[in-house]
Design an enzyme around this catalytic site. Structure first.
Site, PDB file in Angstrom:
ATOM      1  CG  ASN A   1      -2.169  -0.810   1.007  1.00  0.00           C
ATOM      2  OD1 ASN A   1      -2.253  -1.900   1.724  1.00  0.00           O
ATOM      3  ND2 ASN A   1      -3.052  -0.300   0.125  1.00  0.00           N
TER       4      ASN A   1
ATOM      5  CD  GLU B   1      -0.035  11.070   4.755  1.00  0.00           C
ATOM      6  OE1 GLU B   1      -0.501  12.375   4.695  1.00  0.00           O
ATOM      7  OE2 GLU B   1      -0.690  10.189   4.964  1.00  0.00           O
TER       8      GLU B   1
ATOM      9  CD  GLU C   1      -4.604   6.577   6.689  1.00  0.00           C
ATOM     10  OE1 GLU C   1      -5.201   7.649   6.784  1.00  0.00           O
ATOM     11  OE2 GLU C   1      -3.580   6.551   6.060  1.00  0.00           O
TER      12      GLU C   1
HETATM   13  C1  NOJ Z   1      -3.805  10.089   3.998  1.00  0.00           C
HETATM   14  C2  NOJ Z   1      -4.565  10.590   5.528  1.00  0.00           C
HETATM   15  O1  NOJ Z   1      -3.560   9.708   6.648  1.00  0.00           O
HETATM   16  C3  NOJ Z   1      -5.810  10.559   5.539  1.00  0.00           C
HETATM   17  O2  NOJ Z   1      -6.338  10.533   6.901  1.00  0.00           O
HETATM   18  C4  NOJ Z   1      -6.560  11.091   4.279  1.00  0.00           C
HETATM   19  O3  NOJ Z   1      -7.679  10.740   4.372  1.00  0.00           O
HETATM   20  C5  NOJ Z   1      -5.917  11.055   3.193  1.00  0.00           C
HETATM   21  N1  NOJ Z   1      -4.502  11.059   3.268  1.00  0.00           N
HETATM   22  C6  NOJ Z   1      -6.538  12.116   2.202  1.00  0.00           C
HETATM   23  O4  NOJ Z   1      -5.896  13.164   2.557  1.00  0.00           O
HETATM   24 CA    CA Z   2      -1.657   8.301   6.257  1.00  0.00          CA
END
Ligand code: NOJ
Ligand code: CA
Length: 695
Positions: free
Chosen positions: A197, A472, A496
């Site tokens: 991923n 990030e 997530e």
């Molecule tokens: C990665 C983030 O960790 C996540 O929470 C977010 O929904 C997506 N990027 C889109 O910005």
């Molecule tokens: Ca992330």
């Protein structure tokens, strides 16, 4: 002639002896305030040798350091101690929000002034605490050198054995890896290169990211990290198995061809080592925040810790999408009002709205992402002003979202207009994101160039009264002490991954490791609170994932994982009619004090926290895939008070996979000194709210 030769010989011998004397120094030692830790410093053969002892036993064997520069000779050989100073310090400082109200900052200091044969000086400052040590390099001005281009910082930590180590790879671009538990000599970071991923990953060698936590065969816990990462590159540790040694490896810039460039004089970040006889002591340690500068901004009253919901999980489970063109746009005015209503009904302070702004059609998978987002233009089905007003009327704040798509130059350009817009609207929190490889090519998320970018964002936030929750991100190094608008961040494999990770999501031991590794760095936006554990709302044919915990553990995370903003991430409809949701409504987000009651890295952890201003306590306990019986002694409660305890525990037949949502909720009365046993299911948890009643 003969005599002249003899004199020459003698003077050579004398010169040799005096140079030897310079290259050796007697040990200079500093103890921590209680004397349990000792730092010893000396020069041997012209090189620095420092070691750390715990109760008289070495925990760091004799170790050294050096620096390599571009166009300037390396520093680290032919050294002598010119001078040294010892000092001590104590204070108690107030956290505007945090795991505790007051932080004790007591240490002994040792400042060593070094000089090499070229006459170049360097100070090394050690701060020796009872819970660990920190040291940094302080470069003064060097004659004829305006700036230093660092090619390598080689700070060594020589270990005393092949310790059990909890590590993620030394990825220059992302921390979203699962932790491995191996012996030090089994660390194999490069085997983590091909994550299904992770598009943005760069693991150049066998190195680990920090915090990296270890347990010695004597049962001592160590964790290595850094503090106050300012205008410098993030540090990873290269693994030298043969020497049982770690050496700092700074994240570089392929574009610029170096690790760090700094005008002289300058100080490096602190290199830190936390030491504890109990695993929980690592979590209770304040070493990292203490090694940062006092608060710069006096007024942070515009930010209040809060719980939030948001248009977010529905995208991750595939119910809706960020982009309008998909035909299932989540961030509509109407949908946002639905979330605001839900928040208002349940005393939740904020609503995060992702996908509100134009540009998402060119987000993931596109090479050219400069200029795609302007962070001010809403999609046509989203009326920003209307939802902000609707929220205000109901006492709910909108949380802004800025996905930069790792195009920081664009974000830099737009910062002022984007943050001014938030300021005008009275929006005080933004979640930022940096998904993808950094543009320009050759820069990495954790390099100096990005460290400085992330800081500019924080400073703009101070100017415009906006608090930052970065995803990030660069890792946390305790800067929230100086900049309290740094409220939370991701920087780990968050919830997530349970929605879509092709490797099956986060295993049950993930968070019992995170609590003793990533969490030592600072607050985590993990986004707990999934009630639909099997993800039944997920459209069919999508990833067959689920959450690998019980429902009770999802509740426990509000206490175990610290953040001043805590999401209740599930869809509002999944909370409707659920008695367990009461815990999320009740649980605090800002704490007077926190106690780690028990725990073992990777196995389980139990934490109790007292809410600021109410005297109420909340307890959270989580376990890995193993069921566990735990005993809690409630001696942390206030003497003479009674508490109404609502206990949310796994039922007898609860199991993270077979029966995750079975939960038992019971109410009893508890007081200081009571002791009780509880059962946690495999992948399970326990959450308790203790509300003070009249005594
Ligand atoms: C990665 C983030 O960790 C996540 O929470 C977010 O929904 C997506 N990027 C889109 O910005
Ligand atoms: Ca992330």
């Amino acid at each position: 002639m003969m005599i002249a030769r003899k004199i020459l010989f003698l003077s050579l011998v004398l010169a040799f002896l005096s140079s030897c004397q310079q290259e050796e120094s007697s040990e200079i030692m500093t103890n921590s305030p209680s004397g349990n830790l000792r730092l010893s410093f000396s020069i041997e053969s012209g090189k620095v040798v420092y070691k750390v002892l715990h109760k008289g036993e070495e925990v760091i064997k004799p170790s050294s350091f050096s620096f390599d520069f571009k166009d300037v000779p390396s520093f680290g050989k032919g050294l002598k101690v010119v001078d040294f100073h010892k000092d001590n310090f104590t204070e108690s400082w107030e956290m505007p929000w945090g795991e505790q109200h007051w932080v004790d900052n007591t240490y002994n200091e040792l400042l060593i002034n070094l000089e090499d044969k070229k006459g170049r000086q360097l100070d090394v400052r050690f701060k020796v605490y009872d819970d660990g040590i920190g040291f940094r390099y302080e470069f003064p001005k060097w004659e004829g050198v305006d700036s230093l281009t660092i090619l390598d910082e080689n700070t060594e930590f020589n270990l005393t054995g092949d310790h059990t180590t909890w590590w993620i790879p030394g990825d220059w671009d992302i921390y979203e890896h699962l932790y491995s538990e191996t012996s030090f000599t089994e660390i194999d970071a490069t085997s983590k290169r091909n994550h299904p991923n992770l598009g943005q990953t760069y693991i150049p060698e066998n190195a680990v990211n920090t915090p990296v936590t270890m347990k010695t065969s004597d049962g001592l816990y160590l964790s290595f990290h850094e503090a106050n990462l300012t205008d410098y590159a993030g540090m990873t540790f290269k693994v030298n198995k043969r020497k049982l040694s770690m050496t700092s490896e700074l994240v570089g810039s392929d574009r610029l061809g170096y690790k760090v460039k700094r005008a002289m004089p300058f100080n490096t970040p602190w290199r830190t080592l936390q030491v504890s006889e109990e695993a929980g002591g690592l979590i209770e340690s304040n070493l990292i925040v203490n090694l940062n500068e006092p608060q710069k901004v006096v007024d942070i009253s515009w930010f209040t810790p809060m719980k939030y919901v948001g248009i977010w999980w529905e995208m991750h489970v595939g119910v809706s999408s960020w982009d309008l063109a998909s035909g299932k746009h989540g961030a509509t005015t109407e949908n946002t009002k639905r979330y605001i209503d839900f928040a208002a009904e349940n005393g939740i302070g904020g609503v995060l709205v992702e996908g509100w702004n134009t540009g998402w059609e060119r987000w993931i998978g596109f090479e050219d992402r400069e200029g795609v987002f302007d962070f001010v233009t809403p999609y046509r089905d989203y009326n920003l002003k209307e939802v902000v007003q609707y929220g205000k009327d109901k006492g709910v704040e909108i949380i802004m979202h800025h996905e930069t798509s790792a195009a920081p130059r664009t974000y830099d350009q737009k910062l002022d207009s984007a943050y001014s817009l938030m300021n005008e609207l009275g929006i005080h929190t933004v979640k930022t994101g940096y998904v993808g490889k950094i543009i320009p090519k050759g820069e990495y998320h954790h390099g100096q160039w990005m460290v400085n970018h992330y800081r500019r964002v924080v400073e703009k936030g101070i100017e415009k009264q906006v608090a930052i929750n970065a995803h990030e991100p660069i890792k946390d190094t305790g800067l929230r002490r100086t900049y309290p608008n740094i409220i939370s961040r991701e920087g780990l494999r968050g919830q997530e991954f349970n929605a879509w990770a092709l490797d099956g999501g986060n295993p049950a031991d993930h968070l019992p490791i995170v609590a003793f590794t990533r969490m030592l760095a600072g607050p985590i936006d993990f986004t707990p609170g999934v009630f639909d554990i099997k993800l039944s709302t997920q459209p069919e044919d999508d990833y067959p994932n689920q959450i690998n915990t019980t429902l009770a553990q999802q509740l426990a995370l509000y206490v175990v994982i610290y953040s001043p903003i805590q999401m209740a991430c599930d869809l509002p409809q999944n909370y409707k009619g659920q008695p367990a949701f009461q815990f999320i409504k009740d649980v605090g987000v800002d704490w007077e004090q926190s106690r780690v009651l028990d725990g073992e890295v990777g196995d389980f952890v139990t934490i109790a926290r007292e809410e600021r201003g109410t005297g109420n306590w909340f307890v959270g306990s989580i376990t890995n895939e193993e069921a566990r019986e735990i005993t809690i002694n409630f001696d942390f409660l206030e003497e003479g008070k009674s508490y109404r305890a609502t206990i949310y525990s796994d039922a007898e037949d609860t199991h993270w996979n077979d029966n995750p949502t079975a939960i038992e909720i019971s109410e009893i009365s508890l007081k200081k000194g009571d002791e009780k046993q509880f059962n946690l299911a495999p992948g399970g948890g326990l959450a308790i709210s203790l509300i003070q009643t009249e005594s």
